[in-house]
Design an enzyme around this catalytic site. Structure first.
Site, PDB file in Angstrom:
ATOM      1  N   THR A  62     -99.396 -65.727  47.958  1.00 51.17           N
ATOM      2  CA  THR A  62     -98.174 -65.174  48.542  1.00 51.17           C
ATOM      3  C   THR A  62     -98.411 -64.662  49.952  1.00 51.17           C
ATOM      4  OG1 THR A  62     -97.267 -64.554  46.390  1.00 51.17           O
ATOM      5  CG2 THR A  62     -96.442 -63.350  48.295  1.00 51.17           C
ATOM      6  N   SER A  66    -101.952 -68.986  43.583  1.00 50.79           N
ATOM      7  CA  SER A  66    -103.084 -68.641  42.704  1.00 50.79           C
ATOM      8  C   SER A  66    -102.871 -69.091  41.266  1.00 50.79           C
ATOM      9  CB  SER A  66    -103.387 -67.142  42.752  1.00 50.79           C
ATOM     10  OG  SER A  66    -102.437 -66.399  42.031  1.00 50.79           O
ATOM     11  N   THR A  76    -101.963 -63.122  44.022  1.00 47.49           N
ATOM     12  CA  THR A  76    -102.174 -61.984  43.121  1.00 47.49           C
ATOM     13  C   THR A  76    -102.220 -62.371  41.645  1.00 47.49           C
ATOM     14  OG1 THR A  76     -99.789 -61.536  43.040  1.00 47.49           O
ATOM     15  CG2 THR A  76    -101.075 -60.385  44.727  1.00 47.49           C
ATOM     16  N   ASP A  77    -101.567 -63.474  41.264  1.00 45.85           N
ATOM     17  CA  ASP A  77    -101.372 -63.738  39.831  1.00 45.85           C
ATOM     18  C   ASP A  77    -102.671 -63.954  39.068  1.00 45.85           C
ATOM     19  OD1 ASP A  77     -98.672 -63.392  40.058  1.00 45.85           O
ATOM     20  OD2 ASP A  77     -98.172 -65.524  40.083  1.00 45.85           O
ATOM     21  N   LYS A  81    -103.753 -57.030  37.023  1.00 39.25           N
ATOM     22  CA  LYS A  81    -102.410 -56.999  37.590  1.00 39.25           C
ATOM     23  C   LYS A  81    -101.455 -56.484  36.532  1.00 39.25           C
ATOM     24  CE  LYS A  81     -98.893 -59.485  40.173  1.00 39.25           C
ATOM     25  NZ  LYS A  81     -98.348 -60.761  40.681  1.00 39.25           N
ATOM     26  N   TYR A 120    -112.391 -48.046  11.912  1.00 44.62           N
ATOM     27  CA  TYR A 120    -111.516 -48.279  10.762  1.00 44.62           C
ATOM     28  C   TYR A 120    -112.043 -49.422   9.913  1.00 44.62           C
ATOM     29  CZ  TYR A 120    -107.978 -45.374  13.095  1.00 44.62           C
ATOM     30  OH  TYR A 120    -107.307 -44.348  13.689  1.00 44.62           O
TER      31      TYR A 120
END
Length: 338
Positions: A13, A53, A84-85, A155, A276
């Site tokens: 971007t 990306s 960014t992705d 992200k 657990y």
């Protein structure tokens, strides 16, 4: 003397312009730099990719790692501009492909293209250059006034400028009125020679467990060539064993030589399979805990480990090792059940 910084441009971007098909990466690294004004660094630019990306994949990781490796002794730091992705995945993988990196490598990008008046790109790029000039050697991600370890970054927002969080450790540094202020956390110290190793096995899967998930789907994945699975389990790492028996499926797959990594669907804090019954049962079957790793770091670490030809036991030992600050391993941390 000015610090010498290399900018490796990959698209994203930050370098995009509007087209009939939507935003497309077109700006060169030189064009990015020209929009920043004068900076107190000796900057060299190399355009190595021009991709959204979402299209950054293992082949691109290898190229980026090789470029960093071949330039590591020519510069004081390296900045990688990136979409960014998938930036957290790239940053995490670089931590494994470039162990003991001897300079700071800083990934950054933006939520808005740099040619838009109110873009976050100029500030993010300036921060990345400052981090590349001042941080200790490691792989980082710089965004919205924060510098984070790359292998701890995630992200978490799609449009907000505060798009990334440093998960389970504080940011390495923040921008304040005093400048770049570093935290007092104990960062891993790189020792020895930088090692470039881009051998990975991408035939893995990341599965988010949900009520009603059919464990037979895991076997179908393996039959289709999947060689390792990260399961985002519930809470501290619990898996169901009533009716749809995930625990038994995990055991069968591990006995077939398929490593199963158990992490948490919760973004913050650790998985702990000892707490657990639903976790202890999975641990007894051989599930490997990711502790407080991000899913991005866990899946890339699994890819890298499998790329070395390691078996389930060796992958387990690898996940019990902190390579670049990606996981917290306590001194009394014994992930086994009696």
């Amino acid at each position: 003397m000015q610090k010498k910084i290399l900018l490796l441009s990959t698209g994203g971007t930050i370098a995009s312009v509007m087209s009939d098909a939507g935003l497309v990466p077109k700006e060169s690294g030189e064009q990015l730099i020209n929009m920043l004004g004068e900076l107190p660094y000796d900057i060299t630019v190399e355009d190595i990719l021009q991709l959204d990306s979402s299209n950054i994949q293992p082949e691109e990781w290898k190229l980026i790692a090789e470029k960093i490796y071949e330039n590591r002794n020519k510069y004081d730091g390296i900045v990688v501009s990136h979409g960014t992705d998938t930036m957290s995945y790239t940053a995490s993988m670089l931590a494994f492909m470039l162990q003991n990196i001897n300079i700071p490598v800083v990934l950054t990008g933006s939520q808005v293209p740099i040619n838009v008046v109110l873009s976050d790109a100029p500030d993010n790029l300036k921060l990345a250059f400052a981090a590349a000039a001042n941080c200790h050697p490691n792989i980082y991600l710089a965004f919205n006034q924060k510098v984070m370890l790359g292998c701890r970054s995630v992200k978490v927002r799609t449009i907000n400028f505060d798009a990334f969080e440093s998960v389970n450790v504080p940011p390495v540094a923040r921008v304040t009125s005093d400048g770049l202020v570093f935290s007092e956390q104990n960062l891993p110290k790189n020792t020895g020679e930088t090692v470039l190793n881009t051998e990975i096995n991408p035939h893995v899967s990341l599965v988010k467990l949900f009520p009603g998930f059919d464990p037979n789907l895991l076997f179908a994945m393996v039959d289709s060539g999947c060689q390792g699975i990260v399961i985002e389990a519930y809470g501290l790492g619990g898996m169901n064993y009533i009716r749809r028996n995930m625990v038994a499926a995990v055991g069968k797959l591990i006995r077939k030589g398929i490593p199963i990594i158990a992490t948490s669907q919760c973004l913050y804090e650790r998985s702990d399979l000892t707490k657990y019954e639903v976790g202890r049962e999975a641990l007894l079957e051989g599930a490997i805990s990711a502790r407080d790793m991000t899913s991005e770091s866990a899946i890339t670490k699994l890819m890298w480990g499998l790329g070395q030809g390691w078996n389930v036991h060796e992958i387990s030992e690898f996940f019990n090792t902190d390579v670049a600050g990606e996981v917290t391993i306590e001194k009394d941390d014994n992930l086994h059940v009696d």
